[in-house]
Design a protein around this motif. Structure first.
Motif, PDB file in Angstrom:
ATOM      1  N   PRO A 267      -8.539  -3.011   2.291  1.00 25.39           N
ATOM      2  CA  PRO A 267      -8.662  -2.253   1.031  1.00 25.39           C
ATOM      3  C   PRO A 267      -7.361  -1.615   0.577  1.00 25.39           C
ATOM      4  O   PRO A 267      -7.072  -1.572  -0.629  1.00 25.39           O
ATOM      5  CB  PRO A 267      -9.722  -1.197   1.364  1.00 25.39           C
ATOM      6  CG  PRO A 267     -10.484  -1.737   2.505  1.00 25.39           C
ATOM      7  CD  PRO A 267      -9.498  -2.522   3.304  1.00 25.39           C
ATOM      8  N   MET A 268      -6.549  -1.140   1.514  1.00 24.12           N
ATOM      9  CA  MET A 268      -5.278  -0.544   1.133  1.00 24.12           C
ATOM     10  C   MET A 268      -4.335  -1.578   0.543  1.00 24.12           C
ATOM     11  O   MET A 268      -3.593  -1.292  -0.404  1.00 24.12           O
ATOM     12  CB  MET A 268      -4.634   0.134   2.343  1.00 24.12           C
ATOM     13  CG  MET A 268      -5.363   1.376   2.835  1.00 24.12           C
ATOM     14  SD  MET A 268      -4.618   2.091   4.315  1.00 24.12           S
ATOM     15  CE  MET A 268      -2.991   2.493   3.708  1.00 24.12           C
ATOM     16  N   THR A 269      -4.354  -2.793   1.080  1.00 19.50           N
ATOM     17  CA  THR A 269      -3.489  -3.847   0.537  1.00 19.50           C
ATOM     18  C   THR A 269      -3.899  -4.213  -0.880  1.00 19.50           C
ATOM     19  O   THR A 269      -3.051  -4.374  -1.772  1.00 19.50           O
ATOM     20  CB  THR A 269      -3.553  -5.085   1.450  1.00 19.50           C
ATOM     21  OG1 THR A 269      -3.168  -4.726   2.778  1.00 19.50           O
ATOM     22  CG2 THR A 269      -2.630  -6.175   0.935  1.00 19.50           C
ATOM     23  N   LEU A 270      -5.218  -4.348  -1.113  1.00 21.78           N
ATOM     24  CA  LEU A 270      -5.676  -4.678  -2.460  1.00 21.78           C
ATOM     25  C   LEU A 270      -5.370  -3.554  -3.447  1.00 21.78           C
ATOM     26  O   LEU A 270      -4.960  -3.808  -4.587  1.00 21.78           O
ATOM     27  CB  LEU A 270      -7.178  -4.971  -2.445  1.00 21.78           C
ATOM     28  CG  LEU A 270      -7.607  -6.339  -1.903  1.00 21.78           C
ATOM     29  CD1 LEU A 270      -9.112  -6.513  -2.046  1.00 21.78           C
ATOM     30  CD2 LEU A 270      -6.885  -7.463  -2.632  1.00 21.78           C
ATOM     31  N   SER A 271      -5.582  -2.313  -3.030  1.00 24.05           N
ATOM     32  CA  SER A 271      -5.281  -1.206  -3.931  1.00 24.05           C
ATOM     33  C   SER A 271      -3.779  -1.103  -4.206  1.00 24.05           C
ATOM     34  O   SER A 271      -3.368  -0.784  -5.324  1.00 24.05           O
ATOM     35  CB  SER A 271      -5.798   0.103  -3.331  1.00 24.05           C
ATOM     36  OG  SER A 271      -5.196   0.350  -2.073  1.00 24.05           O
ATOM     37  N   LEU A 272      -2.930  -1.397  -3.185  1.00 18.93           N
ATOM     38  CA  LEU A 272      -1.489  -1.415  -3.411  1.00 18.93           C
ATOM     39  C   LEU A 272      -1.099  -2.516  -4.375  1.00 18.93           C
ATOM     40  O   LEU A 272      -0.231  -2.334  -5.242  1.00 18.93           O
ATOM     41  CB  LEU A 272      -0.757  -1.588  -2.077  1.00 18.93           C
ATOM     42  CG  LEU A 272       0.773  -1.622  -2.141  1.00 18.93           C
ATOM     43  CD1 LEU A 272       1.310  -0.315  -2.703  1.00 18.93           C
ATOM     44  CD2 LEU A 272       1.368  -1.896  -0.765  1.00 18.93           C
ATOM     45  N   LEU A 273      -1.760  -3.686  -4.276  1.00 22.79           N
ATOM     46  CA  LEU A 273      -1.502  -4.776  -5.213  1.00 22.79           C
ATOM     47  C   LEU A 273      -1.882  -4.372  -6.633  1.00 22.79           C
ATOM     48  O   LEU A 273      -1.165  -4.678  -7.597  1.00 22.79           O
ATOM     49  CB  LEU A 273      -2.290  -6.013  -4.777  1.00 22.79           C
ATOM     50  CG  LEU A 273      -2.069  -7.295  -5.580  1.00 22.79           C
ATOM     51  CD1 LEU A 273      -0.617  -7.750  -5.461  1.00 22.79           C
ATOM     52  CD2 LEU A 273      -3.000  -8.402  -5.098  1.00 22.79           C
ATOM     53  N   GLY A 274      -3.009  -3.667  -6.765  1.00 22.27           N
ATOM     54  CA  GLY A 274      -3.399  -3.188  -8.084  1.00 22.27           C
ATOM     55  C   GLY A 274      -2.424  -2.153  -8.627  1.00 22.27           C
ATOM     56  O   GLY A 274      -2.122  -2.149  -9.829  1.00 22.27           O
ATOM     57  N   CYS A 275      -1.921  -1.278  -7.755  1.00 23.38           N
ATOM     58  CA  CYS A 275      -0.924  -0.295  -8.192  1.00 23.38           C
ATOM     59  C   CYS A 275       0.361  -0.964  -8.654  1.00 23.38           C
ATOM     60  O   CYS A 275       0.962  -0.565  -9.667  1.00 23.38           O
ATOM     61  CB  CYS A 275      -0.630   0.685  -7.058  1.00 23.38           C
ATOM     62  SG  CYS A 275      -1.968   1.826  -6.689  1.00 23.38           S
ATOM     63  N   MET A 276       0.773  -2.005  -7.956  1.00 25.86           N
ATOM     64  CA  MET A 276       1.983  -2.712  -8.363  1.00 25.86           C
ATOM     65  C   MET A 276       1.777  -3.423  -9.700  1.00 25.86           C
ATOM     66  O   MET A 276       2.682  -3.457 -10.545  1.00 25.86           O
ATOM     67  CB  MET A 276       2.386  -3.707  -7.278  1.00 25.86           C
ATOM     68  CG  MET A 276       2.824  -3.053  -5.974  1.00 25.86           C
ATOM     69  SD  MET A 276       3.267  -4.255  -4.697  1.00 25.86           S
ATOM     70  CE  MET A 276       4.669  -5.051  -5.465  1.00 25.86           C
ATOM     71  N   ALA A 277       0.588  -3.999  -9.905  1.00 28.30           N
ATOM     72  CA  ALA A 277       0.307  -4.624 -11.197  1.00 28.30           C
ATOM     73  C   ALA A 277       0.302  -3.590 -12.319  1.00 28.30           C
ATOM     74  O   ALA A 277       0.823  -3.841 -13.420  1.00 28.30           O
ATOM     75  CB  ALA A 277      -1.045  -5.345 -11.137  1.00 28.30           C
ATOM     76  N   PHE A 278      -0.260  -2.413 -12.050  1.00 25.84           N
ATOM     77  CA  PHE A 278      -0.244  -1.347 -13.047  1.00 25.84           C
ATOM     78  C   PHE A 278       1.176  -0.879 -13.336  1.00 25.84           C
ATOM     79  O   PHE A 278       1.522  -0.586 -14.492  1.00 25.84           O
ATOM     80  CB  PHE A 278      -1.102  -0.178 -12.540  1.00 25.84           C
ATOM     81  CG  PHE A 278      -1.155   0.987 -13.471  1.00 25.84           C
ATOM     82  CD1 PHE A 278      -1.951   0.959 -14.600  1.00 25.84           C
ATOM     83  CD2 PHE A 278      -0.390   2.118 -13.217  1.00 25.84           C
ATOM     84  CE1 PHE A 278      -1.986   2.040 -15.475  1.00 25.84           C
ATOM     85  CE2 PHE A 278      -0.427   3.203 -14.081  1.00 25.84           C
ATOM     86  CZ  PHE A 278      -1.230   3.166 -15.215  1.00 25.84           C
ATOM     87  N   GLN A 279       2.007  -0.828 -12.313  1.00 23.90           N
ATOM     88  CA  GLN A 279       3.396  -0.435 -12.521  1.00 23.90           C
ATOM     89  C   GLN A 279       4.127  -1.436 -13.408  1.00 23.90           C
ATOM     90  O   GLN A 279       4.807  -1.056 -14.363  1.00 23.90           O
ATOM     91  CB  GLN A 279       4.106  -0.318 -11.174  1.00 23.90           C
ATOM     92  CG  GLN A 279       3.590   0.802 -10.286  1.00 23.90           C
ATOM     93  CD  GLN A 279       4.116   0.700  -8.872  1.00 23.90           C
ATOM     94  OE1 GLN A 279       4.997  -0.118  -8.595  1.00 23.90           O
ATOM     95  NE2 GLN A 279       3.582   1.517  -7.979  1.00 23.90           N
TER      96      GLN A 279
END
Length: 492
Positions: A353-365
Motif C-alpha cells: 500500500p505504501m508503494t501504491l500511495s507513493l506512486l499516486g503522490c508522484m503522479a500528483f506531483q
C-alpha cells in the motif's frame, strides 16, 4: 445514513427534474405519511380492556394492547409510505421520459433548423443511431438510479419505526441490509452526475462548458464518486444493527456487535470503490489515452485515479472502528494486505500500500505540483531562474518520502513499550519534519537565504503537534501569511 440521502435527493428534485411536479408530490406524500402517523390511524378503542382482573394482570394486558395498537397504527403508515414510493416512482418516470423528451426534442429541432439555415448536411445515420442508443442507455440508468434512491428513502423511513425489529425482525433485517448495501453507490453516482450537470453546464445554452469546462468536470467526476463512496463506507462500515433480538429475557447480553451490513455486501462496496472508479476515468478518456499524440498529463491522471481509491480503501480498512473485522477478513489479499490490527502490522505488510500511495503522490506531483513549482520559481527568480521539472520532481519525491517517514516515526514504540530513540524521539521528529519542509521548499528553487522560512514553519508545526497548544497553530498560520506576503510584495 440520512447524510447520504440528503445530497442526492437535492440533486434529483432540484437539478435533474424538468418540472416541479415530483417535488410537489414528494411534499404531499410526506404530509400524508406524517398525518397517518400523527392521527393514530388504525388504533383500536382503548376502552375495550377489562378492569376486573388483578392489577398486575391488567397492567400486562394494557401493555400488550398498547403494543398491538401501535403496530396496527404502524401497518397503515407503512402502507402509506410504500404507496407513496410507487406514486413518486411513476411521477419521476413520467418527468424523466415525457417532459425531458419534450425539452430534448425542442432543442434538437432548433439545432436542426440552425444547421439547415447554415447549409449543413446534418449528422450521418450511424452517428445519430449511436447517439440515440447512448441517450436511451443514459435515460434508463437515470431512471433506475432515481427509483432506487426513492426506494432507499422509503426503506430508511420504514426503519425509523422502533417496533419493526420486534414485530417483524426478518423484514427489518432484510431492509437494513439492502439500505446499507445500495445507498452508498447510489448516492455517490447521483451526486457525481448531479455535479456534472450543474457545474459542467449540461443544460447550459452556451456550449455546455459551464464553470469548470467539460474536460475539467470529466476529470473531477471520478474523484467525487470515490470520495463520496468512501464517505458512505465510513458511515455504514461498522454501524451496529438495530435488529438484534433479545433472547436473554433480562439477562446480561454477550458483548458482541452485529453490524448492519453483511460482509458479502461490504466486499462488493470495496470492489466498487477500488475498481469501478478507475474504470469510469478509463471509459471517459479512452480515446485520449490511446491517441498517438497523448501527453504525459493524461498518463499521470490515470495513475492518480487508479491509486487514490486504493489508498482511501486502505485508510478505511486499517481502522478497526471504521470497517468491521468480518468485512476486512472477507476481502482478497490485494485489498487486505497491510490492514491487520495495530499490534499485528509489519513494515513488510504495509510495503505494497505504501508503494501504491507513493506512486499516486508522484503522479500528483508531476501533474499538478510541478507547474506550481515552476510558477513559484518564476515569481521568485524571474525568467532566468525557472526550475526544471527534473529538479522539482526530485525534491518533491524526497519530501514525500520524508513525510512518510515522519508520519511513521512519530509516536512509534518498540517491543518494550518505549518510544523510538527514547528521550530524543521528539527531537528526531522535528528534524525529520524540518528536512521534509526544506525538500518541499527547494522544489521551487529559492535562494539559500529563504530556507529558514520552511524550517520555521516545520518547527512551529512540530511544536503544535507535540504540545497541542493553540499558540503554535497561530504561529504556523503567521508563517504562511508572512511567506505569501513576501512573495507577492517581492514581485509587485
Amino acid at each position: 445514513i440520512a447524510f447520504l440521502l440528503l445530497p442526492p435527493l437535492i440533486f434529483l428534485f432540484f437539478c435533474e427534474m424538468s418540472s416541479s411536479l415530483p417535488l410537489m408530490v414528494l411534499l404531499c406524500c410526506g404530509l400524508i405519511v406524517y398525518a397517518f402517523d400523527l392521527a393514530n390511524v388504525g388504533s383500536s378503542n382503548p376502552n375495550e380492556s377489562t378492569t376486573t382482573q388483578a392489577q398486575q394482570q391488567q397492567h400486562k394486558q394494557q401493555n400488550q394492547q398498547s403494543s398491538r395498537n401501535q403496530s396496527n397504527r404502524g401497518y397503515y403508515t407503512l402502507c402509506a409510505i410504500w404507496m407513496s414510493w410507487l406514486l413518486l416512482s411513476l411521477v419521476v418516470g413520467y418527468d424523466g421520459i415525457f417532459l425531458e423528451e419534450e425539452r430534448t426534442s425542442s432543442a434538437s429541432s432548433s439545432a436542426a433548423m440552425n444547421d439547415a439555415i447554415e447549409g449543413g448536411d446534418g449528422p450521418s445515420n450511424n452517428g445519430s443511431m449511436t447517439a440515440n442508443l447512448f441517450e436511451l442507455s443514459l435515460l434508463l440508468a437515470k431512471l433506475a438510479m432515481s427509483i432506487l434512491l426513492l426506494f432507499n428513502l422509503a426503506t430508511w423511513t420504514t426503519l425509523q419505526f422502533t417496533w419493526l425489529p420486534t414485530r417483524m425482525p426478518m423484514v427489518a433485517r432484510f431492509l437494513e441490509r439492502i439500505l446499507c448495501a445500495t445507498l452508498p453507490p447510489v448516492s455517490a453516482a447521483t451526486v457525481s452526475y448531479g455535479m456534472l450537470v450543474t457545474a459542467g453546464g449540461g443544460g447550459s445554452s452556451y456550449g455546455g462548458h459551464g464553470l469548470l469546462g467539460t474536460d475539467g468536470m470529466a476529470t473531477l467526476v471520478p474523484y467525487v464518486f470515490a470520495f463520496h463512496l468512501a464517505m458512505g463506507i465510513l458511515l455504514v462500515g461498522c454501524a451496529p444493527s438495530s435488529c438484534i433480538r433479545d433472547d436473554h429475557h433480562g439477562e446480561e447480553k454477550p458483548q458482541c456487535t452485529v453490524c448492519a451490513i453483511h460482509p458479502r455486501e461490504g466486499r462488493k462496496l470495496s470492489y466498487l470503490l477500488v475498481f469501478v472508479t478507475p474504470l469510469i476515468h478509463l471509459v471517459t478518456f479512452q480515446q485520449r489515452i490511446t491517441y498517438s499524440y497523448a501527453s504525459w498529463d493524461d498518463f499521470f491522471d490515470f495513475i492518480l485515479i487508479a491509486t487514490l481509491p486504493y489508498t482511501l480503501h486502505y485508510l478505511l480498512a486499517s481502522n478497526s472502528s471504521v470497517l468491521d473485522e468480518r468485512w476486512r477478513r472477507s476481502l482478497p489479499w490485494i485489498l487486505q494486505v497491510g490492514t491487520s490490527p495495530a499490534e499485528e502490522r509489519t513494515l513488510r505488510g504495509a510495503s505494497f500500500p505504501m508503494t501504491l500511495s507513493l506512486l499516486g503522490c508522484m503522479a500528483f506531483q508531476h501533474r499538478y505540483l510541478v507547474p506550481l513549482c515552476a510558477r513559484a520559481s518564476y515569481i521568485i527568480n524571474g525568467h532566468d531562474g525557472v526550475v526544471s521539472s527534473a529538479i522539482a520532481t526530485s525534491f518533491l519525491t524526497l519530501g514525500t518520502i520524508l513525510a512518510y517517514a515522519t508520519a511513521w516515526f512519530f509516536g512509534r514504540k518498540d517491543s518494550s513499550g518505549e518510544y523510538l530513540l527514547g528521550e530524543y524521539h521528539e527531537d528526531a521528529f522535528q528534524l525529520l519534519l524540518a528536512c521534509c519542509a526544506i525538500s518541499y521548499g527547494l522544489s521551487c528553487r529559492p535562494r539559500w537565504t529563504f530556507l529558514p522560512v520552511p524550517m520555521l514553519f516545520a518547527e512551529s508545526l512540530a511544536l503544535w503537534i507535540i504540545t497541542k497548544q493553540l499558540r503554535y497553530a497561530a504561529l504556523t498560520g503567521f508563517v504562511l501569511f508572512t511567506v505569501g506576503t513576501i512573495l507577492v510584495a517581492y514581485r509587485l
